[in-house]
Design an enzyme around this catalytic site. Structure first.
Site, PDB file in Angstrom:
ATOM      1  N   ARG A  58      11.097  -2.299  16.575  1.00  7.69           N
ATOM      2  CA  ARG A  58       9.820  -2.476  16.811  1.00  7.69           C
ATOM      3  C   ARG A  58       9.227  -1.725  18.065  1.00  7.69           C
ATOM      4  O   ARG A  58       7.932  -1.803  17.893  1.00  7.69           O
ATOM      5  CB  ARG A  58       9.824  -4.122  17.170  1.00  7.69           C
ATOM      6  CG  ARG A  58       8.402  -4.866  17.242  1.00  7.69           C
ATOM      7  CD  ARG A  58       8.309  -6.167  17.594  1.00  7.69           C
ATOM      8  NE  ARG A  58       9.090  -6.662  18.334  1.00  7.69           N
ATOM      9  CZ  ARG A  58       9.442  -6.829  19.829  1.00  7.69           C
ATOM     10  NH1 ARG A  58       8.439  -6.359  20.490  1.00  7.69           N
ATOM     11  NH2 ARG A  58      10.522  -7.499  20.325  1.00  7.69           N
ATOM     12  N   TYR A 111     -14.300  -3.982   5.582  1.00 11.64           N
ATOM     13  CA  TYR A 111     -13.310  -4.650   4.696  1.00 11.64           C
ATOM     14  C   TYR A 111     -13.419  -6.266   4.940  1.00 11.64           C
ATOM     15  O   TYR A 111     -13.182  -6.584   6.219  1.00 11.64           O
ATOM     16  CB  TYR A 111     -11.943  -3.987   4.924  1.00 11.64           C
ATOM     17  CG  TYR A 111     -10.899  -4.447   4.283  1.00 11.64           C
ATOM     18  CD1 TYR A 111     -10.645  -4.303   2.775  1.00 11.64           C
ATOM     19  CD2 TYR A 111      -9.690  -5.385   5.043  1.00 11.64           C
ATOM     20  CE1 TYR A 111      -9.646  -4.986   2.407  1.00 11.64           C
ATOM     21  CE2 TYR A 111      -8.805  -6.032   4.454  1.00 11.64           C
ATOM     22  CZ  TYR A 111      -8.629  -5.663   2.899  1.00 11.64           C
ATOM     23  OH  TYR A 111      -7.682  -6.226   2.268  1.00 11.64           O
ATOM     24  N   ASP A 183     -13.076   2.669  11.012  1.00 15.28           N
ATOM     25  CA  ASP A 183     -12.145   2.457   9.867  1.00 15.28           C
ATOM     26  C   ASP A 183     -12.389   3.910   8.873  1.00 15.28           C
ATOM     27  O   ASP A 183     -13.323   3.957   8.188  1.00 15.28           O
ATOM     28  CB  ASP A 183     -12.316   1.118   9.218  1.00 15.28           C
ATOM     29  CG  ASP A 183     -11.272   0.950   8.137  1.00 15.28           C
ATOM     30  OD1 ASP A 183     -10.765   1.993   7.678  1.00 15.28           O
ATOM     31  OD2 ASP A 183     -11.145  -0.257   7.873  1.00 15.28           O
ATOM     32  N   LYS A 208      -3.838   2.968   1.098  1.00 10.06           N
ATOM     33  CA  LYS A 208      -4.917   3.627   0.096  1.00 10.06           C
ATOM     34  C   LYS A 208      -4.632   5.125   0.164  1.00 10.06           C
ATOM     35  O   LYS A 208      -3.473   5.319  -0.256  1.00 10.06           O
ATOM     36  CB  LYS A 208      -6.259   3.311   0.819  1.00 10.06           C
ATOM     37  CG  LYS A 208      -6.387   1.770   1.019  1.00 10.06           C
ATOM     38  CD  LYS A 208      -6.367   0.759   0.237  1.00 10.06           C
ATOM     39  CE  LYS A 208      -6.123  -0.664   0.658  1.00 10.06           C
ATOM     40  NZ  LYS A 208      -7.108  -0.972   1.457  1.00 10.06           N
TER      41      LYS A 208
END
Ligand SMILES: *Cc1c(COP(=O)(O)O)cnc(C)c1O
Length: 393
Positions: A58, A111, A183, A208
């Site tokens: 992590r 988004y 973004d 994407k």
């Protein structure tokens, strides 16, 4: 290998790679949750930041680090932070840069969930947000308040394809002491480099274009400076938004072909856009590569190419759009974008369904808007598919 001074395509293939003891030609998957310390002292030193060494996945992992180093070079940034999803990248950034009493100015056509989480969740922690059409710079200036900390833009915006002037935003951010976050999902660093234009933070849904094969979900953040990097990494690690080593392996493989995929997809996209624009049943179309796009000139200067995303509406409105979506066979009726396959979807009822009707309309997400992500199939086949679908209306 030091790739800092090499070209973009070479960086795609080699940036971030490292030599392991077996001479693996690709970055291996370190599928482990934890790492052995050499001694108790080494373990303590790793935690204290006095010694290099992986601790726990992590917090960090060599496969994930290879991808982070790769994308940091592609975006010309200080360092990268890989996340479990694009939304994990967005929420890590919000969590790191906003707090009780602070305010964020954001593009209104972002988004959907990037807006929803501010309106529905961060409000519970007294974070306020203003959503404006950032294509008009004056709207941003008007929205800034004394407690504004972040200017957040998405360009081209999902799904309106509106374009925001990144350099102009960087100037406003500097003047008002804001952190500019971009973004860059719709463009990828191949077409647009926000940090070079003055942004402080760039983020992606790598689901994407960057991964490009519709087979994983993931996200990444790249910052320009170390202090912001440290803050965001802290949020990512403590909220547990980390990427998984297998995800990292997939995206390291996917990103290698980013440039050739985008070149091919945008070659197709201009043909598809011209076909749609000329079609008698199409009411309007927005593609940054056509002069009919309101920010065509800005797109030309800010982007290296126009990408493969477009939105359009049919004369018969949503009902006609529904018929089209039900009558295409090559284009897959699915959300997501930026993959090798052509996708079609209806934002008002799908990706942006949770945004209120009023806010959708204010942001230009009309009921007739169809979003189209052009893939790398043969352009003739994509066009024939659309033609056939449009004939059914
Ligand atoms: C898909 C998308 C996101 C969210 O990414 P996930 O990987 O689905 O969490 C964020 N921004 C843009 C522009 C997107 O298209």
């Amino acid at each position: 290998m030091d790739t800092k001074d090499l070209g973009f395509n070479t960086k795609l293939i080699h940036a971030g790679e490292f030599n392991d003891e077996f001479g693996s030609a690709t970055v291996p998957i370190y599928q482990t949750s934890t790492f052995k310390f050499k001694s108790a002292q080494h373990g303590a030193d790793c935690f204290a930041g006095k010694s290099d060494g992986y601790i726990y996945t992590r917090i960090g992992n060599p496969t994930i680090k290879a991808f982070e180093n790769n994308i940091a070079e592609l975006e010309n940034g200080y360092d990268g932070i890989a996340t479990s999803s694009g939304m994990a990248a967005i929420t890590s950034v919000y969590m790191a840069l906003l707090g009780a009493g602070s305010h964020i100015v954001s593009s209104d056509a972002v988004y959907g969930p990037a807006r929803d989480v501010l309106e529905q969740d961060f409000t519970r922690f007294d974070v306020k947000a203003s959503f404006v059409n950032t294509s008009n710079i004056e709207n941003i200036k008007t929205a800034i308040k004394p407690n504004t900390k972040v200017l957040y833009i998405e360009t081209p915006a999902n799904p309106t394809m509106d374009i925001t002037d990144i350099a102009a935003c960087a100037k406003i951010a500097k003047d008002h002491n804001l952190i500019l976050v971009v973004d860059n999902t719709f463009s990828s660093p191949y077409l647009q480099k926000p940090l070079d234009l003055g942004a402080d933070v760039v983020l992606h849904s790598i689901t994407k274009f960057i991964n490009g094969h519709a087979d994983i979900v993931g996200g990444v953040i790249v910052t320009k400076y170390a202090p912001i990097y440290k803050k965001i990494r802290h949020s990512m690690v403590y909220m547990g938004c980390n990427m998984d080593p297998h995800q990292a392996f997939m995206v390291i493989r996917g990103v290698k072909t980013l440039a050739i995929r985008i070149e091919r997809a945008q070659e197709n996209a201009i043909k598809v856009a011209k076909f749609l624009q000329a079609h008698p049943k199409v009411a309007w179309l927005k593609y940054p590569g056509l002069e009919s796009h309101p920010q065509y000139e800005l797109a030309k200067t800010q982007m290296k190419g126009f990408g493969s995303m477009m939105s359009f509406g049919l004369k018969g409105g949503f009902e006609a759009g529904k018929k089209l979506m039900d009558n295409v066979h090559l284009a897959i009726l699915a959300v997501s974008l930026g993959g090798v396959e052509t996708l079609i979807q209806h934002p008002a009822s799908m990706t942006h369904a949770a945004v209120s009707k009023e806010n959708k309309l204010a942001a230009g997400i009309t009921d007739d808007l169809i979003r189209f992500s052009v893939g790398i199939e043969d352009a003739e086949d994509i066009i024939a598919d659309l033609k056939h679908g449009l004939e059914k209306i």
